[in-house]
Design an enzyme around this catalytic site. Structure first.
Site, PDB file in Angstrom:
ATOM      1  N   HIS B  38      34.451  24.044  26.556  1.00 20.12           N
ATOM      2  CA  HIS B  38      35.791  23.205  27.344  1.00 20.12           C
ATOM      3  C   HIS B  38      35.894  21.936  26.696  1.00 20.12           C
ATOM      4  CE1 HIS B  38      35.265  26.379  30.527  1.00 20.12           C
ATOM      5  NE2 HIS B  38      36.263  25.920  30.922  1.00 20.12           N
ATOM      6  N   LYS B 103      29.972  29.967  39.416  1.00 20.60           N
ATOM      7  CA  LYS B 103      29.265  29.895  40.858  1.00 20.60           C
ATOM      8  C   LYS B 103      29.208  28.342  41.663  1.00 20.60           C
ATOM      9  CE  LYS B 103      24.615  29.334  39.064  1.00 20.60           C
ATOM     10  NZ  LYS B 103      24.058  28.138  39.499  1.00 20.60           N
TER      11      LYS B 103
END
Lengths: 278, 175
Positions: B38, B103
């Site tokens: 990222h 998650k």
């Protein structure tokens, strides 16, 4: 003085690393299975079913239980009548590095926390804690701790006059705030007393205790905390349900007149550890 | 449990019908990216350099698998905790990503962005990494091989199970 050879220690650590990463301990599997039977919410029940299947697939197909093969934490209890042929730290680190490579376990350790986050590629260094005990044996525990649940760790220094309700509220609030992040149902280790560092270490040791506390007052406290945590509604993986925490274990220590540290080790549902005695 | 089976690229009307709490399965192509990927992608965007993949309608899976043992396309491959990717989510949305899988909680900022960009956040099954391995048919590294487990993989998946956490209408299973 009894001597433990380099090879004995190396082989023992290597075997423990493999067992811990691929085979969920029986009592952990049993705890998940009991929760699966009691869970009423369909999504929570299905989630627990998947976690049980995960343990079976990991063991039979030799795939790690979790892609996060953790920080490796090793507890050594070295008897005063035993000596190790070689530097135990070196032997343990070599055994872990070799075993992570040969069993395709994910290396997750970076060299430096701030200025050089390069993966060491070996999952070492290992974090070793040593106790000196009576006797002529060496007890070894290998404990695999994932980063996601470790990030939810907490320490609060209470004032010594704090009442137990405040401590319970803090613990339950921490579990609720962590919510889905540490992969519940949790195995919750609590260190109380000592100094800040001792409390944190005891929280790590506590989670590995199979049996409830031997002292009745602490045992009751473990039960109350468990019940309270399971009314938060977080549930398995945070999808909602009655099973947020599987077990609560406390390890206490004498402390200073001015202090009352409380440390929390939130372990995910995949409680991975193995022990042996040489 | 009742599941909704989706295939990539996920058609618009399929994305629109998703509601927080739905149990869905995904078949087709998804891409892994976690912390380092990222950060790197954000840098490439700032520097206006070429990107490793076309992110239009992509599904991004926050995961860092364990190495593939012989005879398997990949090792254990469960989700990692998503909040660490919150700071980069707008950049990924503006590149065209429509679904994220990870998650744990997202920030309130990310939840607003999902609504603004008509995108969906799902959770896979944390710690069920051996189970999820069985849903991966093929895995190829497409970028950042030097990051080791944090490299970007193109995964071909078959009935990969996830739960919708944040739908594009502001619904939130964790709330």
């Amino acid at each position: 003085m009894r001597t433990i050879s380099h090879e004995e220690l190396y082989t023992a650590v290597s075997n423990l690393v493999v067992q811990a990463n691929f085979n969920l301990p029986d009592h952990v599997y049993q705890a998940l299975s009991t929760m699966h039977s009691s869970e009423k919410k369909p999504l929570a029940k299905e989630t627990l079913h998947i976690l049980l299947q995960n343990a079976t697939i990991a063991a039979t197909k030799h795939i790690p239980l979790c892609q996060d093969c953790g920080s490796v934490i090793v507890f050594l209890q070295i008897g005063t009548g035993v000596t190790i042929d070689g530097n135990p730290e070196e032997i343990i680190n070599t055994a872990v590095a070799d075993t992570y490579r040969s069993h395709y376990l994910r290396p997750s350790i970076v060299k430096d926390p701030l200025f050089d986050r390069t993966n060491t590629g070996t999952n070492t260094p290992v974090f070793i804690h040593t106790d000196i005990v009576e006797g002529d044996s060496l007890a070894i525990t290998v404990y695999i701790k994932g980063g996601g649940s470790e990030n939810m760790s907490s320490l609060r220094m209470f004032t010594p006059t704090a009442d137990i309700e405040q401590i319970i509220d803090y613990i339950v609030a921490t579990v609720k705030q962590a919510g889905p992040n540490p992969c519940p149902p949790l195995f919750l280790g609590i260190g109380i007393g000592g100094t800040a560092d001792v409390a944190m270490l005891n929280a790590k040791k506590a989670v590995l205790q199979k049996e409830p506390h031997p002292n009745e007052e602490y045992r009751r406290l473990e039960e109350v905390i468990l019940q309270r945590c399971n009314t938060t509604g977080v549930g398995p993986l945070g999808f909602g349900g009655n099973n947020t925490v599987a077990t609560v274990r406390i390890k206490e220590a004498p402390t200073h007149i001015a202090t009352l540290p409380v440390a929390l080790n939130l372990n995910c549902h995949s409680l991975r550890y193995r022990s042996t005695i040489l | 449990m009742k599941t909704i089976d989706l295939h990539t690229p996920i058609p618009e009307h399929d994305l629109q019908q998703l509601k927080a709490g739905d149990f869905i399965t995904i078949s087709g192509t998804i891409y892994t990216a976690r912390d380092k990927a990222h950060k790197k992608i954000a840098e490439l965007v700032t520097q206006q350099k070429p990107l490793p993949i076309d992110f239009t309608n992509a599904v991004i899976y926050y995961a860092g698998p364990s190495p593939a043992p012989p005879g398997m396309p990949i090792g254990a491959i469960g989700p990692t905790t998503s909040y660490r990717m919150d700071a980069y989510t707008e950049a990924m949305l503006s590149l065209g990503v429509r679904m994220f899988i990870g998650k744990g909680f997202r920030s309130s900022e990310v939840k607003k962005l999902l609504v603004n960009y008509n995108a969906v956040y799902c959770s896979s099954f944390g710690g069920a990494a051996a189970y999820l391995n069985q849903c991966v048919v093929d895995a190829q590294i497409v970028a950042f091989e030097e990051f080791g487990p944090e490299a970007m993989y193109k995964l071909t998946v078959e009935k990969f199970p996830v739960i919708v956490i944040n739908d594009m209408y502001g619904g939130d299973l964790y709330a």
